[in-house]
Design an enzyme around this catalytic site. Structure first.
Site: not given
Ligand code: KIV
Length: 292
Positions: A67, A208
């Site tokens: 997202d 993260e």
């Molecule tokens: O939305 C995204 O790109 C993510 C990544 C940062 C893991 O959740």
């Protein structure tokens, strides 16, 4: 057969990636096998057909329709504004690109903010939209409160990737994009959430912006759930980066944990191959440079 051209790079000589027809599709059993054997899993975000196919051809094993597309493609200030319909649209484009390229990558799609918060049933309806758009797995953010939902989806045949640490959908509660799990108390809570999600059946877990030592410990403890780090040190079972970041196309300040793989390469595929190789060989991230 003549091997495909290799290219010199600061990350070493790039290996030729076999054509899709000679590669095995990445399935959940294959990901579990890689995890069990300690082979690092590579993941990149992609939001369109072409980049997804190029990432696959570079040897990236899993593509995440994150997202984050709200920020990098739609110019939003955070991921909070991304809707399920938007995720369906981008997931379909990526799935079509992978299909056309006879790609082998595993496709994960993000359940957006508000699409799984009300009830397990709401989560199932939302996950079904993404699976029918071509996803093989859905990802959702959050700790123990999501465990029942994870279990409910997994029981119904929907593979789930959890997401702990910095969870961008809750940026307003967290007070910014900050490292999580730094204090002893926060680390203990994060560990408890991670175990609850593994027990609920999450097969993968994005960590993260988590201290490297904590994510390395969790990686050892979670024997049935492959940790995928982003700003979480080198000790995870795999790594993920946002496509635009690793190509150096960041509009704002580049996060400390990112490396611009394009700076040493002259093609997108070359940059992706360099990323794959660096992750596989445990050379990315360099903890001293990219972790906390
Ligand atoms: O939305 C995204 O790109 C993510 C990544 C940062 C893991 O959740």
């Amino acid at each position: 057969m003549t091997p495909a051209t290799t290219a010199a790079s600061p990350y070493g000589t790039l290996p030729a990636v076999p054509p899709p027809a000679s590669r095995k599709p990445i399935s959940l059993p294959r990901l579990r096998e890689m995890h069990a054997q300690g082979e690092k899993i590579t993941m990149l975000t992609a939001y369109d057909a072409t980049f997804a196919a190029v990432a696959d051809s570079a040897g990236v094993e899993s593509i995440l329709v994150g997202d984050s597309l709200g920020m990098v493609c739609q110019g939003m200030p955070s991921t909070v504004g991304v809707t399920l319909e938007t995720m369906r649209h981008y997931t379909e484009s990526v799935a079509r690109g992978l299909h056309r390229a006879q790609a082998t990558a595993w496709l994960i799609s993000d359940l957006p903010f508000g699409s799984y918060h009300e009830s397990k049933e709401q989560a199932l309806r939302s996950a079904a939209v993404l699976m029918q758009a071509g996803a093989h797995m859905v990802k959702l953010e959050g700790g123990g409160w999501t465990a029942d939902t994870v279990h409910f989806l997994v029981e119904r045949g929907i593979p789930v990737c959890a997401h702990l640490g910095l969870t961008p959908q809750t940026v307003h509660s967290l007070g910014g994009y900050r490292v999580q799990g730094k204090s002893e108390e926060a680390a203990t809570t994060l560990k408890a959430h991670a175990h609850a999600l593994q027990d609920a059946g999450a097969a993968m877990m994005v960590l993260e912006m988590v201290p490297a030592a904590l994510s390395a410990t969790l990686t050892k403890e979670l024997t049935h759930c492959a940790t995928i780090g982003i700003g979480a040190g080198v000790g995870t079972a795999g790594q993920v980066l946002v496509l635009h970041d690793m190509l150096g196309m960041n509009l704002g300040k580049m996060a400390k944990f990112v490396h611009n793989f394009m700076s040493e390469e002259n093609s997108v595929r070359g940059a992706m191959q360099a990323y794959v190789r660096a992750v596989k060989e445990g050379r990315f991230p360099v903890d001293a440079l990219h972790a906390w």
